[in-house]
Motif scaffolding. Structure first.
Motif, PDB file in Angstrom:
ATOM      1  N   PHE A  35       0.812  -1.216   0.000  1.00 46.15           N
ATOM      2  CA  PHE A  35       0.000   0.000   0.000  1.00 46.15           C
ATOM      3  C   PHE A  35       0.851   1.274   0.000  1.00 46.15           C
ATOM      4  CE2 PHE A  35      -3.203  -2.708   2.537  1.00 46.15           C
ATOM      5  CZ  PHE A  35      -3.803  -3.182   1.378  1.00 46.15           C
ATOM      6  N   GLY A  36       2.055   1.185  -0.523  1.00 46.61           N
ATOM      7  CA  GLY A  36       2.968   2.313  -0.415  1.00 46.61           C
ATOM      8  C   GLY A  36       2.905   3.322  -1.537  1.00 46.61           C
ATOM      9  N   ALA A  37       2.319   2.986  -2.669  1.00 49.04           N
ATOM     10  CA  ALA A  37       2.405   3.851  -3.852  1.00 49.04           C
ATOM     11  C   ALA A  37       1.854   5.258  -3.613  1.00 49.04           C
ATOM     12  CB  ALA A  37       1.675   3.192  -5.026  1.00 49.04           C
ATOM     13  N   THR A  38       0.641   5.349  -3.082  1.00 49.90           N
ATOM     14  CA  THR A  38       0.041   6.671  -2.853  1.00 49.90           C
ATOM     15  C   THR A  38       0.796   7.437  -1.782  1.00 49.90           C
ATOM     16  OG1 THR A  38      -2.158   5.842  -3.481  1.00 49.90           O
ATOM     17  CG2 THR A  38      -2.077   7.897  -2.239  1.00 49.90           C
ATOM     18  N   ILE A  39       1.186   6.740  -0.718  1.00 46.31           N
ATOM     19  CA  ILE A  39       1.934   7.381   0.365  1.00 46.31           C
ATOM     20  C   ILE A  39       3.243   7.945  -0.159  1.00 46.31           C
ATOM     21  CG2 ILE A  39       2.959   7.078   2.656  1.00 46.31           C
ATOM     22  CD1 ILE A  39       1.106   4.611   2.979  1.00 46.31           C
TER      23      ILE A  39
END
Length: 217
Positions: free
Chosen positions: A21-25
């Motif tokens: 879940f790191g892409a947006t962050i």
């Protein structure tokens, strides 16, 4: 081994390596890195934070990340930094205003570190909302149903085996990685079927995080 881990974490924070879940962050953190301190003459933390928040809100609008349909009737609990709402049987939503951090970028780094170390309870940044002029990040997380009370000595032993030294109460520091991990009381670390689940963490990166460790075995 530790040296490899540190470089891995550097890559995650800098956006060179992926994390759950790191892409947006990482996209948000990268945007803020390009101009967090837009005016070099500004030294006041509050002013810098205000500038950063304005830039963040511009990014949110550009990327259509505003969320306006949170069901506030599903309120569960709240702490100093966030409010928690039930989304469905398997997930909760957490609204966080990053009050524990001087800058928003530090909060996003915290999310990345959490997702790296604790992927089972990884935060998914799904957007942002605003209430009474206060900006909140909205993250989604798996719901953890507890089966027993958490033994804080077990938490201490687990973190100790991973290089984190208990500094006081429920706060820890990894001197090799240069990472502080705080507030790990029994409401932030849950136990299900004898397995620890870290659901709320407060990571801080120190200057040692970016320093090269030359003396290690």
């Amino acid at each position: 081994m530790q040296n490899h881990l540190k470089h891995e974490l550097h890559d995650v924070i800098s956006g060179k390596s992926q994390v759950r879940f790191g892409a947006t962050i990482q996209a948000v953190a990268s945007y803020l890195s390009d101009g967090t301190q837009a005016s070099p003459k500004i030294e006041d933390t509050k002013q810098i934070r205000e500038q950063e928040t304005k830039r963040l809100e511009n990014f949110i609008s550009e990327k259509d990340l505003w969320i306006n349909d949170i069901d506030f009737s599903q309120y569960i609990s709240e702490g100093a930094e966030q409010r928690v709402f039930l989304k469905d049987a398997n997930h909760v939503l957490k609204l966080n205003d990053a009050i524990y951090y001087s800058f928003w970028k530090d909060y996003f780094n915290n999310l990345l570190l959490h997702n790296f170390f604790f992927p089972d309870t990884a935060y998914q940044l799904i957007g942002f909302t605003k209430e009474n002029t206060i900006l909140y990040a909205v993250v989604q997380q798996s719901y953890v149903a507890i089966t027993q009370n958490t033994d804080l000595e077990q938490v201490k032993a687990f973190l100790g085996s991973n290089g984190f030294i208990n500094t006081r109460n429920n706060d820890y520091f990894n001197p090799y990685l240069g990472i502080i991990l705080e507030d790990l009381h029994d409401e932030n670390v849950l136990t299900r079927n004898k397995i620890l689940y870290f659901i709320d963490t407060v990571f801080y990166i120190t200057k040692e995080f970016w320093a090269e460790n030359k003396d290690y075995s």
